[in-house]
Design a protein around this motif. Structure first.
Motif, PDB file in Angstrom:
ATOM      1  N   ARG A  75       0.838  -1.210   0.000  1.00 12.51           N
ATOM      2  CA  ARG A  75       0.000   0.000   0.000  1.00 12.51           C
ATOM      3  C   ARG A  75       0.863   1.247   0.000  1.00 12.51           C
ATOM      4  NH1 ARG A  75      -2.509   1.278   3.986  1.00 12.51           N
ATOM      5  NH2 ARG A  75      -1.682  -0.026   5.629  1.00 12.51           N
ATOM      6  N   LYS A  76       2.111   1.121  -0.487  1.00  6.52           N
ATOM      7  CA  LYS A  76       3.003   2.281  -0.481  1.00  6.52           C
ATOM      8  C   LYS A  76       2.332   3.463  -1.188  1.00  6.52           C
ATOM      9  CE  LYS A  76       7.684   3.814  -1.522  1.00  6.52           C
ATOM     10  NZ  LYS A  76       9.038   3.427  -1.938  1.00  6.52           N
ATOM     11  N   ALA A  78      -0.129   5.066   0.510  1.00 13.37           N
ATOM     12  CA  ALA A  78      -1.318   5.287   1.342  1.00 13.37           C
ATOM     13  C   ALA A  78      -0.964   6.244   2.478  1.00 13.37           C
ATOM     14  CB  ALA A  78      -1.829   3.959   1.895  1.00 13.37           C
ATOM     15  N   ILE A  79      -1.971   6.781   3.106  1.00 15.99           N
ATOM     16  CA  ILE A  79      -1.759   7.842   4.086  1.00 15.99           C
ATOM     17  C   ILE A  79      -0.916   7.392   5.275  1.00 15.99           C
ATOM     18  CG2 ILE A  79      -3.887   7.406   5.406  1.00 15.99           C
ATOM     19  CD1 ILE A  79      -4.213  10.523   5.471  1.00 15.99           C
ATOM     20  N   ASP A  80      -0.961   6.102   5.606  1.00 23.15           N
ATOM     21  CA  ASP A  80      -0.190   5.619   6.750  1.00 23.15           C
ATOM     22  C   ASP A  80       1.207   5.134   6.361  1.00 23.15           C
ATOM     23  OD1 ASP A  80      -1.224   3.470   5.354  1.00 23.15           O
ATOM     24  OD2 ASP A  80      -1.761   2.297   7.127  1.00 23.15           O
ATOM     25  N   THR A  81       1.654   5.474   5.143  1.00 18.80           N
ATOM     26  CA  THR A  81       3.023   5.118   4.747  1.00 18.80           C
ATOM     27  C   THR A  81       3.911   6.369   4.669  1.00 18.80           C
ATOM     28  OG1 THR A  81       2.554   5.223   2.350  1.00 18.80           O
ATOM     29  CG2 THR A  81       2.171   3.121   3.470  1.00 18.80           C
ATOM     30  N   PHE A  82       3.503   7.421   5.386  1.00 17.03           N
ATOM     31  CA  PHE A  82       4.273   8.656   5.451  1.00 17.03           C
ATOM     32  C   PHE A  82       4.589   8.997   6.905  1.00 17.03           C
ATOM     33  CE2 PHE A  82       2.140   8.972   1.402  1.00 17.03           C
ATOM     34  CZ  PHE A  82       3.060   9.600   0.578  1.00 17.03           C
ATOM     35  N   ASP A  83       5.669   9.718   7.092  1.00 17.98           N
ATOM     36  CA  ASP A  83       6.060  10.227   8.410  1.00 17.98           C
ATOM     37  C   ASP A  83       5.386  11.577   8.616  1.00 17.98           C
ATOM     38  OD1 ASP A  83       7.299  11.105  10.725  1.00 17.98           O
ATOM     39  OD2 ASP A  83       9.232  11.514   9.737  1.00 17.98           O
ATOM     40  N   ILE A  84       4.157  11.555   9.079  1.00 16.39           N
ATOM     41  CA  ILE A  84       3.407  12.783   9.241  1.00 16.39           C
ATOM     42  C   ILE A  84       4.024  13.678  10.321  1.00 16.39           C
ATOM     43  CG2 ILE A  84       1.756  11.569  10.724  1.00 16.39           C
ATOM     44  CD1 ILE A  84       1.223  14.798   8.642  1.00 16.39           C
ATOM     45  N   GLY A  85       4.583  13.080  11.357  1.00 20.42           N
ATOM     46  CA  GLY A  85       5.222  13.886  12.400  1.00 20.42           C
ATOM     47  C   GLY A  85       6.386  14.690  11.855  1.00 20.42           C
ATOM     48  N   GLY A  86       7.180  14.056  10.995  1.00 22.91           N
ATOM     49  CA  GLY A  86       8.304  14.758  10.386  1.00 22.91           C
ATOM     50  C   GLY A  86       7.849  15.883   9.476  1.00 22.91           C
ATOM     51  N   TYR A  87       6.794  15.627   8.699  1.00 19.62           N
ATOM     52  CA  TYR A  87       6.275  16.650   7.788  1.00 19.62           C
ATOM     53  C   TYR A  87       5.725  17.838   8.570  1.00 19.62           C
ATOM     54  CZ  TYR A  87       3.626  18.633   3.845  1.00 19.62           C
ATOM     55  OH  TYR A  87       3.122  19.459   2.874  1.00 19.62           O
ATOM     56  N   LEU A  88       4.986  17.573   9.635  1.00 19.60           N
ATOM     57  CA  LEU A  88       4.455  18.662  10.458  1.00 19.60           C
ATOM     58  C   LEU A  88       5.586  19.485  11.082  1.00 19.60           C
ATOM     59  CD1 LEU A  88       1.494  16.859  12.246  1.00 19.60           C
ATOM     60  CD2 LEU A  88       1.290  18.794  10.664  1.00 19.60           C
ATOM     61  N   ALA A  89       6.629  18.795  11.540  1.00 22.97           N
ATOM     62  CA  ALA A  89       7.759  19.509  12.138  1.00 22.97           C
ATOM     63  C   ALA A  89       8.423  20.418  11.111  1.00 22.97           C
ATOM     64  CB  ALA A  89       8.775  18.512  12.698  1.00 22.97           C
ATOM     65  N   LEU A  90       8.549  19.942   9.874  1.00 20.64           N
ATOM     66  CA  LEU A  90       9.129  20.772   8.825  1.00 20.64           C
ATOM     67  C   LEU A  90       8.244  21.980   8.540  1.00 20.64           C
ATOM     68  CD1 LEU A  90      11.181  21.344   6.567  1.00 20.64           C
ATOM     69  CD2 LEU A  90       9.739  19.936   5.069  1.00 20.64           C
ATOM     70  N   VAL A 190      -7.260   3.550  -5.025  1.00 25.70           N
ATOM     71  CA  VAL A 190      -7.837   3.612  -3.677  1.00 25.70           C
ATOM     72  C   VAL A 190      -7.464   4.944  -3.026  1.00 25.70           C
ATOM     73  CG1 VAL A 190      -7.770   2.609  -1.360  1.00 25.70           C
ATOM     74  CG2 VAL A 190      -7.894   1.113  -3.358  1.00 25.70           C
ATOM     75  N   ASN A 191      -6.188   5.308  -3.140  1.00 25.20           N
ATOM     76  CA  ASN A 191      -5.732   6.581  -2.576  1.00 25.20           C
ATOM     77  C   ASN A 191      -6.399   7.758  -3.272  1.00 25.20           C
ATOM     78  OD1 ASN A 191      -4.015   5.072  -0.949  1.00 25.20           O
ATOM     79  ND2 ASN A 191      -2.291   5.270  -2.365  1.00 25.20           N
ATOM     80  N   ALA A 192      -6.542   7.664  -4.599  1.00 22.42           N
ATOM     81  CA  ALA A 192      -7.153   8.752  -5.364  1.00 22.42           C
ATOM     82  C   ALA A 192      -8.575   9.026  -4.902  1.00 22.42           C
ATOM     83  CB  ALA A 192      -7.124   8.423  -6.856  1.00 22.42           C
ATOM     84  N   ARG A 193      -9.332   7.977  -4.635  1.00 17.29           N
ATOM     85  CA  ARG A 193     -10.722   8.176  -4.193  1.00 17.29           C
ATOM     86  C   ARG A 193     -10.761   8.895  -2.850  1.00 17.29           C
ATOM     87  NH1 ARG A 193     -11.489   2.956  -6.577  1.00 17.29           N
ATOM     88  NH2 ARG A 193     -11.310   1.937  -4.551  1.00 17.29           N
TER      89      ARG A 193
END
Length: 209
Positions: A75-76, A78-90, A190-193
Motif C-alpha cells: 500500500r506504499k 497510502a496515508i499511513d506510509t508517510f512520516d506525518i510527524g516529520g512533515y508537520l515539524a518541517l 484507492v488513494n485517489a478516491r
C-alpha cells in the motif's frame, strides 16, 4: 463555490504576488496520484524565481527498509506510509522562519526512496510551494497540516489522462507495463478516491491539461 483556475503559470504567479503581504506564504498543492502536482509545483517555483522553494510531501515517504516485509509495502503511497510527524515539524519550521536555512528531504523517483536534507530553503524564500496527496486530510495528526498553509489548491486532470500518465510514470520508474497498470488501478486508485473526498476543503481548483 471554489474559484477554478487554469494551469497558466504566469497567471497563478501573478495571483500569488498580488496576495503577498511581505510575510512568507506557504501554498499547498493537493490532488490524486498522476494529477500533475509535482510538475505544477516545479513550474510555479521557476516562475516565482529565487524567492521561492518547492517542498514535496513525498520526501516523507517511509523508507523501503521500514515497510518491506510488512502489509504497508503493498500500500506504499497510502496515508499511513508517510512520516506525518516529520512533515508537520518541517512545516512548523518553515512557518516560524527563524533559521538561516532549513533542509528538507526529497523523494527520488527511480530509486523510489526519500533522500534526507536534499532541499535547502533559505530564510529569504518568500514563497514555499508544498505538494502532496493528503494536505487536506483530517485523520489524526494530518488535520494539523492545514494550519501551516496559507492556501491549498486542488489539482485536477481528466481521469483518462491522469491514469495514462500515472501508468507511464510507473513504467519509467522500472515497473513492467502490466504491473504498472495494476498498481495504478489498484493501490493508487484507492488513494485517489480518498484524496478526491477532500476536494471541497480546497481554497481553489487548478485544472491542468
Amino acid at each position: 463555490m471554489q474559484p477554478v483556475y487554469s494551469d497558466d503559470i504566469a497567471e497563478l504567479a501573478v495571483r500569488l504576488h498580488s496576495s503577498a503581504s511581505g510575510e512568507r506564504r506557504i501554498i499547498g498543492l493537493v490532488g490524486p496520484p498522476g494529477a500533475g502536482k509535482s510538475t505544477l509545483a516545479q513550474r510555479l517555483g521557476r516562475q516565482l524565481g529565487q524567492g521561492s522553494a518547492v517542498v514535496p510531501m513525498d520526501g516523507f515517504h517511509l523508507a523501503n527498509s521500514i515497510i518491506d516485509g510488512t502489509p504497508l509495502r503493498d500500500r506504499k503511497g497510502a496515508i499511513d506510509t508517510f512520516d506525518i510527524g516529520g512533515y508537520l515539524a518541517l512545516l512548523k519550521r518553515l512557518r516560524d522562519n527563524n533559521e538561516d536555512v532549513v533542509y528538507a528531504p526529497a523523494y527520488r523517483r527511480g530509486l523510489e526512496e526519500p533522500i534526507a536534507a536534499s532541499i535547502a530553503i533559505p530564510r529569504s524564500a518568500g514563497f514555499i510551494i508544498t505538494e502532496g496527496n493528503y494536505l487536506l486530510a483530517d485523520v489524526g495528526p494530518w488535520g494539523r497540516v492545514r494550519r501551516y498553509l496559507d492556501e491549498v489548491w486542488f489539482v485536477e486532470l481528466p481521469p483518462k489522462t491522469r491514469m495514462s500518465r500515472l501508468i507511464q510514470r510507473h513504467i519509467d520508474a522500472g515497473m513492467e507495463p502490466g504491473a504498472a497498470e495494476a498498481w495504478a488501478k489498484g493501490p493508487d486508485e484507492v488513494n485517489a478516491r480518498y484524496i478526491e473526498s477532500t476536494r471541497n476543503s480546497a481554497d481553489a481548483i487548478i485544472r491542468c491539461r
